[in-house]
Design an enzyme around this catalytic site. Structure first.
Site, PDB file in Angstrom:
ATOM      1  N   ARG A 188      -1.968  -1.934  -4.069  1.00 39.70           N
ATOM      2  CA  ARG A 188      -3.101  -1.009  -4.093  1.00 39.70           C
ATOM      3  C   ARG A 188      -2.821   0.059  -5.151  1.00 39.70           C
ATOM      4  O   ARG A 188      -1.770   0.697  -5.139  1.00 39.70           O
ATOM      5  CB  ARG A 188      -3.274  -0.339  -2.735  1.00 39.70           C
ATOM      6  CG  ARG A 188      -4.410   0.685  -2.732  1.00 39.70           C
ATOM      7  CD  ARG A 188      -4.239   1.718  -1.650  1.00 39.70           C
ATOM      8  NE  ARG A 188      -5.234   2.766  -1.746  1.00 39.70           N
ATOM      9  CZ  ARG A 188      -5.079   3.978  -1.238  1.00 39.70           C
ATOM     10  NH1 ARG A 188      -3.984   4.312  -0.595  1.00 39.70           N
ATOM     11  NH2 ARG A 188      -6.027   4.894  -1.358  1.00 39.70           N
TER      12      ARG A 188
ATOM     13  N   ARG B  65      -6.968  18.229   2.119  1.00 41.95           N
ATOM     14  CA  ARG B  65      -7.763  18.435   0.904  1.00 41.95           C
ATOM     15  C   ARG B  65      -9.047  19.183   1.239  1.00 41.95           C
ATOM     16  O   ARG B  65      -9.667  18.965   2.276  1.00 41.95           O
ATOM     17  CB  ARG B  65      -8.118  17.100   0.246  1.00 41.95           C
ATOM     18  CG  ARG B  65      -6.921  16.295  -0.198  1.00 41.95           C
ATOM     19  CD  ARG B  65      -7.357  14.973  -0.796  1.00 41.95           C
ATOM     20  NE  ARG B  65      -6.268  13.997  -0.729  1.00 41.95           N
ATOM     21  CZ  ARG B  65      -6.445  12.682  -0.712  1.00 41.95           C
ATOM     22  NH1 ARG B  65      -7.658  12.173  -0.769  1.00 41.95           N
ATOM     23  NH2 ARG B  65      -5.412  11.878  -0.660  1.00 41.95           N
TER      24      ARG B  65
ATOM     25  N   ASN C  87       0.876  -1.174   0.000  1.00 49.54           N
ATOM     26  CA  ASN C  87       0.000   0.000   0.000  1.00 49.54           C
ATOM     27  C   ASN C  87       0.913   1.223   0.000  1.00 49.54           C
ATOM     28  O   ASN C  87       1.387   1.662   1.043  1.00 49.54           O
ATOM     29  CB  ASN C  87      -0.909  -0.013   1.223  1.00 49.54           C
ATOM     30  CG  ASN C  87      -1.968   1.060   1.181  1.00 49.54           C
ATOM     31  OD1 ASN C  87      -1.856   2.034   0.434  1.00 49.54           O
ATOM     32  ND2 ASN C  87      -3.006   0.914   1.994  1.00 49.54           N
TER      33      ASN C  87
ATOM     34  N   HIS D 278     -10.806   4.878  -2.196  1.00 53.97           N
ATOM     35  CA  HIS D 278     -10.916   4.096  -0.955  1.00 53.97           C
ATOM     36  C   HIS D 278     -11.816   2.878  -1.128  1.00 53.97           C
ATOM     37  O   HIS D 278     -12.304   2.311  -0.145  1.00 53.97           O
ATOM     38  CB  HIS D 278     -11.464   4.948   0.215  1.00 53.97           C
ATOM     39  CG  HIS D 278     -10.594   6.077   0.609  1.00 53.97           C
ATOM     40  ND1 HIS D 278     -11.095   7.297   1.053  1.00 53.97           N
ATOM     41  CD2 HIS D 278      -9.239   6.210   0.627  1.00 53.97           C
ATOM     42  CE1 HIS D 278     -10.100   8.110   1.326  1.00 53.97           C
ATOM     43  NE2 HIS D 278      -8.959   7.479   1.075  1.00 53.97           N
TER      44      HIS D 278
ATOM     45  N   GLU E 228      -7.420  -3.195   4.277  1.00 60.87           N
ATOM     46  CA  GLU E 228      -7.224  -3.176   2.832  1.00 60.87           C
ATOM     47  C   GLU E 228      -6.259  -4.260   2.384  1.00 60.87           C
ATOM     48  O   GLU E 228      -6.428  -4.860   1.312  1.00 60.87           O
ATOM     49  CB  GLU E 228      -6.701  -1.796   2.399  1.00 60.87           C
ATOM     50  CG  GLU E 228      -7.687  -0.669   2.606  1.00 60.87           C
ATOM     51  CD  GLU E 228      -7.068   0.696   2.396  1.00 60.87           C
ATOM     52  OE1 GLU E 228      -7.385   1.324   1.379  1.00 60.87           O
ATOM     53  OE2 GLU E 228      -6.261   1.112   3.244  1.00 60.87           O
TER      54      GLU E 228
END
Length: 395
Positions: free
Chosen positions: A90, A240, A8, A179, A382
């Site tokens: 990922r 962000r 990841n 995501h 994940e």
């Protein structure tokens, strides 16, 4: 015994987990933080639970990948690198090209690079790591697991923008989300916890961390999601901005004498919690200072407000909700934030029991007994989804 490595990669971190497959047992895990900076940190958790941390200046991306493999050998976790038969990466943006994870061929790698415009902060570095691990583990099956694949079959009414349709046809201008790997894991795990098929649940999953997104599930599929063409859209995040009037961006570009790429950089790296608080993108820092710093409190209040707005709109889209699920860094650890979000949603029958909510980083149902809407905290995984896809596609 086959071993699969889940990678990841971010712009400043490389997170990894090594699994024994098909048992899905974590053998070791770790991360390299502060890449290309003074004081780079290499962390590893060994099979016996022991944790080791090393500091070294300016660890590069390529060196980080090599260190993962050399340390696996030097710590005796693997005798030979050939034991690692699969590597799952990922990858944020798969556009409409990748509706599922994919074994990485030269063509697939080229397509990942070509999709960089959809995730300029992520796809290039993730493609780079694919190439590095191909060099270091040439016999292993390399698989790309796309954040966006969960959303490729969303209804057009939710993924289309109200701009000329030809822009979608010519340029792929649509909502892609992000995501997805996290939301997919959390949704399926929640269904297991509640003992119901995912297809029977109206569910909203909240991946809240430095990057944050909200996804609505109905009939076992993603119905809508907060992130848009890139991961910049949606709720307010650590650095962000989330949703913003594009006319304001043009206005500020003129006033500040900035180009559009420079403005996008501001929206990605200097906005959100950091921009409002003028202190930190980390909610923990803001919670510690909110009593004496009004801007810290304002940033936290705005974050909760933006999350609540999305949850409320998705409840309307779903026609009700059976479960609300918090995950990722802030979702798993933000005790006060979870309570604040639930308190603003009380009129939907959503509530959190403060006693049940008093924990961090664990899997729990936090709604009161007998609640109409189940509220859960489910730590994301994940990496497990990544290695499962490697296993599935390697057969």
């Amino acid at each position: 015994m086959a071993k699969t490595l889940a990678i990841n990669a971010g712009s400043s971190t490389l997170k990894w987990k090594l699994f024994s497959m098909p048992e899905e047992t974590v053998i070791a895990s770790g991360m390299v933080d502060r890449l290309n900076l003074p004081g780079s940190i290499f962390k590893v958790k060994l099979p016996d639970g022991k944790k080791i941390t090393d500091t070294q200046d300016n660890i590069t991306n390529k060196l980080a990948a090599a260190m993962v493999l050399t340390r696996l050998k030097s710590y005796g976790i693997v005798k030979h690198l050939s034991e690692i038969t699969g590597v799952g990466h990922r990858v944020v943006a798969g556009g409409e090209v990748f509706k599922d994870s994919a074994v990485i061929t030269p063509t697939v790698l080229k397509q990942i690079k070509e999709l960089k415009d959809y995730a300029p902060l992520h796809n290039p570095v993730q493609a780079y790591y694919v190439e590095v691990f191909q060099q270091l583990l040439p016999e292993a099956t390399q698989v790309a697991v796309f954040d966006t694949s969960l959303y490729t079959e969303m209804p057009a009414v939710n993924y289309m923008y109200s701009i000329p349709y030809e822009y979608y046809e010519k340029f792929g201008a649509r909502k892609y989300g992000a995501h997805g790997t996290s939301h997919r894991y959390v949704a399926h795990r929640t269904a297991e916890i509640l003992g119901k098929p995912l297809s029977d649940l109206k569910m909203i999953t909240l991946h809240l961390g430095s990057g944050s997104s909200v996804t609505a599930f109905k009939d076992g599929h993603a119905l809508d999601t907060s992130m848009g063409f890139t991961p910049l859209a949606g709720v307010m995040m650590g650095t962000r901005s989330g949703d913003i009037d594009p006319s304001l961006v043009a206005f500020l570009a003129e006033k500040l004498h900035k180009t559009m790429p420079e403005m996008i950089d501001v929206l990605n790296h200097k906005s959100g919690l950091l921009g409002i608080s003028e202190l930190s993108p980390d909610q923990r820092d803001l919670e510690d200072t909110q009593d004496e710093r009004p801007k810290s409190k304002l940033a936290l209040d705005m974050f909760v407000d933006r999350v609540v707005s999305y949850v409320g709109s998705y409840i309307a889209e779903l026609g009700g909700v059976d479960a609300i699920v918090f995950t990722a860094g802030s979702g798993e650890n933000g005790v006060d934030m979870r309570q604040a979000v639930a308190d603003k949603l009380n009129y939907f029958g959503i509530a959190i029991d403060p006693a049940k909510n008093d924990f961090r980083g664990e899997e729990h149902i936090v709604s009161p007994d007998g609640a109409k809407v189940q509220v859960l905290v489910v730590p994301t995984n994940e990496e497990l989804m990544i290695v499962r896809d490697v296993e599935r596609l390697s057969k």
